[in-house]
Structure formats: C-alpha cells, structure tokens
Design an enzyme around this catalytic site. Structure first.
Site, mmCIF file in Angstrom:
data_model
loop_
_atom_site.group_PDB
_atom_site.id
_atom_site.type_symbol
_atom_site.label_atom_id
_atom_site.label_comp_id
_atom_site.label_asym_id
_atom_site.label_seq_id
_atom_site.Cartn_x
_atom_site.Cartn_y
_atom_site.Cartn_z
ATOM 1 N N ARG A 50 20.560 -26.277 -18.161
ATOM 2 C CA ARG A 50 20.214 -26.520 -19.571
ATOM 3 C C ARG A 50 20.482 -25.297 -20.445
ATOM 4 N NH1 ARG A 50 14.195 -28.174 -19.255
ATOM 5 N NH2 ARG A 50 14.361 -26.471 -17.791
ATOM 6 N N ASN A 99 16.331 -32.135 -18.557
ATOM 7 C CA ASN A 99 16.194 -32.487 -17.146
ATOM 8 C C ASN A 99 15.502 -33.838 -17.056
ATOM 9 O OD1 ASN A 99 17.315 -30.138 -16.153
ATOM 10 N ND2 ASN A 99 15.370 -29.197 -15.599
#
Length: 94
Positions: free
Chosen positions: A20, A38
C-alpha cells in the site's frame, strides 16, 4: 488528454510487504488519484484515476509490486472516469 479509471484487485503475497505504501508513492509520483486498501482475504484492492498513460503505467507496476511482493494474479476493470478524488490515499476496511 484522456482520463480513465481502473479498479484493480491484486492477489498473492501482497500484504505485509508495504504494498500500500509503495503503491501510494508510485500513484502520487504519476499524479494519480484514488485509494488502496488491504482486504481481509489477503488481497489488495485499489482504484486509480488519471491520465491514461499514467494509469496504465501504474497497472503495470501492480503486476510486479514492491520487491518483497509476489503477485500471482491481477484483475483490472475499466470503469467510467468520475474525477471525484482529491488525492491518493490508503483506506482501511470497515
């Protein structure tokens, strides 16, 4: 210049490898807007909006990810460009 939007789902070893954070840095460097998150099932989900060539570069990056990632599968869905994001951010499941 053509602007596009893609919704991407990335599978494999993509959590616990700073996917990320690297995705956010890469997206911002390309001037893209959207989000990355996520998923509880171990995948990473993301939406990118911006100039077509930059979005395509980002999707190519997602096929490999950061050095610790092992991308096994990527699903890309082209959607209608909306332009409703102000920036690119990390989201968290609700």
């Amino acid at each position: 210049m053509t602007k596009i939007r893609v919704h991407v789902m990335i599978s494999g070893l993509v959590q616990g490898v700073c996917f990320r954070s690297y995705a956010q840095d890469k997206a911002e460097s390309l001037g893209l807007k959207g989000w990355v998150m996520n998923k509880r099932d171990g995948k990473v989900e993301t939406v990118f909006e911006g100039e077509k060539t930059n979005v395509e570069d980002m999707v190519s990056w997602c096929r490999k990810g950061p050095s610790g990632a092992r991308v096994e599968k990527i699903e890309v869905k082209y959607e209608t460009y909306v332009g409703d994001f102000d920036s690119f951010c990390v989201e968290y499941p609700r």
